[in-house]
Design an enzyme around this catalytic site. Structure first.
Site, short mmCIF file in Angstrom:
data_model
loop_
_atom_site.label_atom_id
_atom_site.label_comp_id
_atom_site.label_asym_id
_atom_site.label_seq_id
_atom_site.Cartn_x
_atom_site.Cartn_y
_atom_site.Cartn_z
CB SER A 172 -0.96 -0.04 1.20
OG SER A 172 -2.02 0.86 1.04
CG ASP A 188 -4.22 -1.87 0.85
OD1 ASP A 188 -3.38 -2.59 1.44
OD2 ASP A 188 -4.26 -0.63 0.94
#
Length: 277
Positions: free
Chosen positions: A41, A155
């Site tokens: 991320s 993510d």
């Protein structure tokens, strides 16, 4: 004197990931050589910008952001897959950092995402740098997922929030991990009086999940130096506090390296969490 080589792993954590910039700068200031990077991320974003050689320009851009400019980067979507497209942020970043292929970078880089269709971790170490970053930052229900090679990528924090096991290692290097979603630092009694609306409940439960995964991962692959920034130290979307976050990362790295120089062990996530209860 030859520099000590470091394999660096950077966690996700929304705006707190800006602290990775200060952590990297402090690591280099103290004479360490970063030879490989893995990230999830925001860790993938900052790590990717760093290995492409554009960290300074990225820091300057981040530190210029205020609340209004942050809001202006949000391109809302009518899609059921997510509230934000994410293309506006990526276009702005591509203005600062030209896209390159990961295998052409000066040092190994790995980004982590997750495939919604299979639940598997997806490790990206080849192909377009920004394609990898865009997949890794696709926070569920916020950013639209990335459709790639028959996968639906979101993510990487859902499967591997701090990918210490995904960074390429050299013999004799140090494994340094920066966790900006570390266990909560505030008094639970004080947190009990905070209004937990739908958004806060969603974020807090996600953070708890990621903290426990990180603790388990650090036991399986213990870092030599663990740098921690508590998840409740800054908000997920407080990018307008970039200057503070850079300094917080710098300070946290300095303190962690001091512990390492004194021969003190890296903090154990499980013990730290238990101590705060």
């Amino acid at each position: 004197m030859k520099k000590r080589s470091v394999a660096l792993s950077l966690s996700g954590g929304g705006a707190r990931g800006v602290a990775h910039i200060g952590a990297i700068e402090e690591l280099e200031r103290q004479g360490y050589e970063i030879t490989a990077v893995s990230g999830t991320s925001m860790g993938a974003l900052v790590g990717g910008v760093y290995v492409s050689g554009h960290l300074e320009a990225f820091r300057e851009w981040m530190c210029e952001l205020d609340r209004y400019r942050v809001f202006g980067l949000i391109d809302f979507s009518l899609s059921a897959e997510g509230l934000v497209k994410g293309e506006r942020v990526i276009r702005e970043m591509q203005r600062l950092v030209p896209d390159v292929r990961i295998e052409e970078l000066s040092r190994p880089f790995t980004a982590v995402a997750a495939d919604v269709l299979t639940g598997r971790e997806v490790v990206i170490s080849r192909g377009g740098l920004f394609d990898a970053i865009r997949a890794s930052i696709s926070i569920p229900s916020v950013f639209r997922p990335v459709h790639r090679d028959g996968m639906v990528l979101i993510d990487g924090g859902t499967v591997n929030p701090l990918p210490v096991n995904r960074v390429q290692r050299r013999e004799g290097d140090l494994l340094v991990a920066v966790d900006v979603c570390a266990p909560f630092a505030s008094d639970p009694a004080a947190r009990a009086h905070v209004s937990l609306n739908y958004y806060k409940m969603l974020v807090s439960s996600s953070q708890i999940m990621q903290q426990h995964i990180t603790q388990l991962m650090c036991r399986l692959c213990p870092p030599d130096v663990l740098v921690e920034l508590p998840a409740d130290s800054y908000g997920m979307f407080e990018f307008y506090r970039a200057g503070e976050l850079v300094e917080a990362g710098r300070r946290a790295m300095r303190e962690a390296l001091e512990r390492f120089a004194q021969g003190l062990p890296a903090p154990d996530g499980a013990e730290a969490s238990a101590g705060r209860q």
